[in-house]
Design a protein around this motif. Sequence first.
Motif, PDB file in Angstrom:
ATOM      1  N   THR B  22       0.804  -1.181   0.004  1.00 47.33           N
ATOM      2  CA  THR B  22       0.260   0.071  -0.046  1.00 47.33           C
ATOM      3  C   THR B  22       0.882   1.264  -0.029  1.00 47.33           C
ATOM      4  O   THR B  22       2.088   1.045   0.086  1.00 47.33           O
ATOM      5  CB  THR B  22      -0.991   0.187   1.302  1.00 47.33           C
ATOM      6  OG1 THR B  22      -0.011   0.170   2.532  1.00 47.33           O
ATOM      7  CG2 THR B  22      -1.798  -1.156   1.357  1.00 47.33           C
ATOM      8  N   LYS B  23       0.288   2.229  -0.191  1.00 51.06           N
ATOM      9  CA  LYS B  23       0.959   3.600   0.029  1.00 51.06           C
ATOM     10  C   LYS B  23       2.131   3.722   1.293  1.00 51.06           C
ATOM     11  O   LYS B  23       2.958   4.402   1.272  1.00 51.06           O
ATOM     12  CB  LYS B  23      -0.003   4.765  -0.107  1.00 51.06           C
ATOM     13  CG  LYS B  23       0.421   5.932  -0.661  1.00 51.06           C
ATOM     14  CD  LYS B  23      -0.535   7.226  -0.865  1.00 51.06           C
ATOM     15  CE  LYS B  23      -0.255   8.311  -1.556  1.00 51.06           C
ATOM     16  NZ  LYS B  23      -1.286   9.250  -1.894  1.00 51.06           N
ATOM     17  N   THR B  28       1.526   1.420  -4.276  1.00 52.64           N
ATOM     18  CA  THR B  28       0.588   2.112  -4.549  1.00 52.64           C
ATOM     19  C   THR B  28      -0.719   1.295  -4.512  1.00 52.64           C
ATOM     20  O   THR B  28      -1.839   1.783  -4.999  1.00 52.64           O
ATOM     21  CB  THR B  28       0.556   2.997  -5.813  1.00 52.64           C
ATOM     22  OG1 THR B  28       0.455   1.786  -6.922  1.00 52.64           O
ATOM     23  CG2 THR B  28       1.641   3.655  -6.047  1.00 52.64           C
ATOM     24  N   SER B 130      -6.020  -1.593  -8.575  1.00 53.24           N
ATOM     25  CA  SER B 130      -5.423  -1.384  -6.996  1.00 53.24           C
ATOM     26  C   SER B 130      -4.702  -2.808  -6.732  1.00 53.24           C
ATOM     27  O   SER B 130      -4.661  -2.762  -5.517  1.00 53.24           O
ATOM     28  CB  SER B 130      -6.180  -0.652  -6.337  1.00 53.24           C
ATOM     29  OG  SER B 130      -7.237  -1.298  -6.169  1.00 53.24           O
TER      30      SER B 130
END
Lengths: 260, 319
Positions: B22-23, B28, B130
């Motif tokens: 994840t970020k 991302t 995502s």
Amino acid sequence: MIAIAERINGMFSDVKRAIKKKDPSIICDLAIKQTEAGAKFLDVNVGTAAADQCDAMQWLISVIQEVVKTPICIDSQKLDVVKAGLEVVKSEVLINSCKGEPEELDVYLPLAKKHNASLICLTINKQGVPQDVHARVEIAATIAAKAMEHDFDMTKIFIDPILLPINVDQKQPRYLFEVFNQVKYISDPPPHIVVGLSNFSQGTKERSLLNRTFLTMAIAAGLDSAVMDVLDKDLMDATICAEVILNKHIYSDLFLKAVR
Amino acid sequence: MEVPNVAEKWMGCVRKVTIGATKEQGGTRGNIVTVGGAKSIPYMDFEGEQGCKPVIAMDVLDTVPEDWPDALKEPFKDVLNSPAKWAKKCVEQYGADMVCLKLDSIHPDKGNKSAEEAVATVKSILQAVSVPLIIWGCEHNETDNAVMPKVSQAAKGERCLLAGASQDNYKIIAAVCLADGHCLVTQAPVDINIGKQVNILVSDLGFPLDRIIMFQTTGALGYGMEYVYSIQERERIAALSGDNLLGMPVICNVGYESWRAKEAKASDAEAPQWGSCVERGPMWETITAATLLQSGVDIIRMYHPKAVAAVKKFTQDLA
């Protein structure tokens, strides 16, 4: 194979000297080398080096625990030395040893249980060291029965059927293979079976060859632990090889490395 | 009479491997996937924890698959020329847990496209979806060794799963995965001994065991599935028995292998007696996946949305 490394023993002159001078360097070195060689336990025996064996045992264990996390095997025939060792061990521990005599088992089993320790039990009773298969298995059965009576985890029992030197009685190795076979059926799960391997070749030539040949044959018969010279690379390689042959590890070209 | 308890007691387990970042973790991805963790053989929950549920990665090709039968092209007909749109459809419409980008077109015989084009495709998919990404090379060693390092770098920090390392070709891919923080597929040709060997070889390079997914190649129903099944089952039993170097999650390539079978791809005109090809192909894929799941599989690469839906339901119902 549960390899119990034998070198930290006051019977060896370098260790004896280290205990006398309280010099940790040789002990640390042996602890690290034996761990790297694949030891699952480090046997610790103060021998006759110190006047106060309890103190020497505690010193040795503390020194070892400073440098490695390998579990300790407290090796002494004296109960107070064992107790002294148990006071300072920080992790998994094996007690080496008690005799297969009901009165002695009634002392050692609760002690081991209290410290969550494993216990090596010798097939020796008041009559001494049995010379045949039957008497050894009978004592092993007594040990197993006592363990059950004390609600002791059988996978923490190590039966030592007493391996005698090859030049003392050449019939014995064959008897022992039969004992290994029979002890496996004493309980489910069965106890571990252990021998003091180096004793086998006491006073002989070709010690390493004798030791490793016996060990590979013994593994095939059911032995799964030994107090041994883990620094003997040929011996450790032969052990791994025997276990691969018995399908205890999946083969790969780098199998010697993989098991280590 | 007392019924004896015959449940096995396993001392080992399959490592958990997390794919995607994840970020906050330097990537991302909107969501990440963790697989593995089994402490018993599949669906024997009375013997130990089952670990994470198996996940489905839907394949996306970087080139229009000319040889696909119509029944397989149909669900993707509007997106086949755009890997990014294809990936988006797999995730949003068909519920893929992950996307597996197969870099077919970099193969010298299948387009010989450049590393830059592969990088552009990877970037477009990372932007379009995502979910975590699997990036599968073209299985031509020389080409993969030239392209995968660039692809790896372009996806640095995303903790993708890159394929793959084999006994004869592992150094470059393992090194770039290590440098760019990705997970790695170790591959063997239906051979447990070589499978273990590759794991030792990459771990000797310092590659962490908790970032490895094993791949034994896959055989479809009727085409060697039983060999793969028994190897994977043996791997899983070895892992549970404490073999550290086989205690990794397993991936299998069900979509591609199932749709190579003539029983899956033959048209109605070619095989009128076999029933409608619209049902037949997805069924072939579903049965292959459902069977292999029981040998111990953690990530299944799949093609057809109908098969994906059926296998998803199967894994949920059995859990």
